[in-house]
Design an enzyme around this catalytic site. Sequence first.
Site, PDB file in Angstrom:
ATOM      1  N   LYS A  13       9.697   8.027  49.216  1.00 30.08           N
ATOM      2  CA  LYS A  13       8.633   7.089  49.608  1.00 30.08           C
ATOM      3  C   LYS A  13       7.787   6.691  48.393  1.00 30.08           C
ATOM      4  O   LYS A  13       7.526   5.519  48.174  1.00 30.08           O
ATOM      5  CB  LYS A  13       7.728   7.715  50.693  1.00 30.08           C
ATOM      6  CG  LYS A  13       8.473   8.187  51.932  1.00 30.08           C
ATOM      7  CD  LYS A  13       7.543   8.789  52.968  1.00 30.08           C
ATOM      8  CE  LYS A  13       6.833  10.061  52.540  1.00 30.08           C
ATOM      9  NZ  LYS A  13       7.719  11.238  52.318  1.00 30.08           N
ATOM     10  N   ARG A  88       0.866  10.200  59.631  1.00 26.76           N
ATOM     11  CA  ARG A  88       1.779  11.328  59.671  1.00 26.76           C
ATOM     12  C   ARG A  88       1.743  12.047  61.005  1.00 26.76           C
ATOM     13  O   ARG A  88       2.454  13.028  61.188  1.00 26.76           O
ATOM     14  CB  ARG A  88       1.324  12.310  58.602  1.00 26.76           C
ATOM     15  CG  ARG A  88       2.368  12.609  57.579  1.00 26.76           C
ATOM     16  CD  ARG A  88       1.656  13.445  56.550  1.00 26.76           C
ATOM     17  NE  ARG A  88       2.556  14.169  55.756  1.00 26.76           N
ATOM     18  CZ  ARG A  88       2.833  13.892  54.496  1.00 26.76           C
ATOM     19  NH1 ARG A  88       2.288  12.838  53.919  1.00 26.76           N
ATOM     20  NH2 ARG A  88       3.632  14.652  53.805  1.00 26.76           N
ATOM     21  N   ARG A 127      11.948  17.562  41.103  1.00 26.83           N
ATOM     22  CA  ARG A 127      10.915  16.549  40.825  1.00 26.83           C
ATOM     23  C   ARG A 127       9.933  17.041  39.759  1.00 26.83           C
ATOM     24  O   ARG A 127       9.483  18.177  39.785  1.00 26.83           O
ATOM     25  CB  ARG A 127      10.140  16.222  42.094  1.00 26.83           C
ATOM     26  CG  ARG A 127       8.913  15.345  41.799  1.00 26.83           C
ATOM     27  CD  ARG A 127       8.315  14.710  43.009  1.00 26.83           C
ATOM     28  NE  ARG A 127       7.909  15.662  44.009  1.00 26.83           N
ATOM     29  CZ  ARG A 127       7.527  15.320  45.241  1.00 26.83           C
ATOM     30  NH1 ARG A 127       7.507  14.046  45.593  1.00 26.83           N
ATOM     31  NH2 ARG A 127       7.171  16.240  46.110  1.00 26.83           N
ATOM     32  N   ARG A 160       4.959  20.091  41.174  1.00 28.20           N
ATOM     33  CA  ARG A 160       3.962  20.270  42.242  1.00 28.20           C
ATOM     34  C   ARG A 160       4.088  21.657  42.850  1.00 28.20           C
ATOM     35  O   ARG A 160       5.199  22.151  43.057  1.00 28.20           O
ATOM     36  CB  ARG A 160       4.184  19.200  43.334  1.00 28.20           C
ATOM     37  CG  ARG A 160       3.410  17.936  43.066  1.00 28.20           C
ATOM     38  CD  ARG A 160       3.749  16.810  43.983  1.00 28.20           C
ATOM     39  NE  ARG A 160       3.784  17.126  45.396  1.00 28.20           N
ATOM     40  CZ  ARG A 160       3.993  16.212  46.348  1.00 28.20           C
ATOM     41  NH1 ARG A 160       4.174  14.945  46.022  1.00 28.20           N
ATOM     42  NH2 ARG A 160       4.016  16.567  47.620  1.00 28.20           N
ATOM     43  N   ARG A 171       7.356  22.419  54.782  1.00 26.00           N
ATOM     44  CA  ARG A 171       6.983  20.997  54.899  1.00 26.00           C
ATOM     45  C   ARG A 171       7.980  20.245  55.769  1.00 26.00           C
ATOM     46  O   ARG A 171       7.610  19.358  56.523  1.00 26.00           O
ATOM     47  CB  ARG A 171       6.930  20.351  53.506  1.00 26.00           C
ATOM     48  CG  ARG A 171       5.680  20.736  52.739  1.00 26.00           C
ATOM     49  CD  ARG A 171       5.846  20.489  51.266  1.00 26.00           C
ATOM     50  NE  ARG A 171       5.977  19.101  50.916  1.00 26.00           N
ATOM     51  CZ  ARG A 171       6.518  18.666  49.779  1.00 26.00           C
ATOM     52  NH1 ARG A 171       6.986  19.525  48.894  1.00 26.00           N
ATOM     53  NH2 ARG A 171       6.588  17.382  49.520  1.00 26.00           N
TER      54      ARG A 171
END
Length: 217
Positions: A13, A88, A127, A160, A171
Amino acid sequence: MRVVLLGPPGAGKGTQAKLLEGQLGVPHVSTGDILRKAVSDKSPIGKKAAQYMDKGKLVPDNLILELMGKQLSRENCRDDFVLDGFPRTIPQASGLEELLKKRGLQLEHVLFIQVPLDAIIRRLAGRRTCRNCGKLYHLVFDPPSREGICDGCHNDLYQRKDDKKETIAARHDVYQAQTAPLVDYYRERGLLQEIDGQANVEEIKGRIFQALGVVGA
Ligand code: AP5
């Protein structure tokens, strides 16, 4: 253009929202980025949010709706935006609908980017993000030219906290329980378009531009 990008953590996203902003000039609004800034500034909202984010849980709806009410009142994103990470939950989606209705506006597109869990785990585990400009990298799919350094602004890249393996699983569970119901919510309103998110970044960008009806994608 008023767009929501919907999809599980790691679906791409943020990557696609940045491309939309860069190429079409539509402001990218990421609740995750706003919250991480609040956490690093140690603001009152950041202190409250950190305890949820570190565990991969959702920050309470009332805090998010307050934050987004302010954000979407800003001059540059009152009428046009690409929302990444918001809404969300169903209460957040109805809060957004009400906010827009008061201004005589409505959403135009909800793009649901679908990626299976094994690909998500690979994407999130690799990431890296620039601490300064927020540019996204991936250790395998999109590595920086110099290890650990942003190609654009030459600052450090970081991983992160919530991209650790245990938190990724948490998550994903939270996504299934609280966010996935938005797929039907937006389908019933005739706004949902599904995007197969399994391809390289350029290919997905093409699919998104096509779904938005952008010519010359
Ligand atoms: P947030 O920051 O919104 O995280 P998320 O939704 O979990 O999504 P991500 O940012 O992890 O993934 P993405 O889909 O943007 O993927 P990306 O483009 O980076 O939220 C973090 C936390 O904040 C939440 O857990 C919650 O606590 C809180 N929060 C935020 N919003 C909230 C809300 N509305 N309500 C309550 N709480 C909220 O890509 C991932 C990686 O894959 C990158 O390395 C990228 O380079 C790579 N990649 C991207 N596309 C491709 C591709 N096509 N092929 C290969 N690699 C790719």
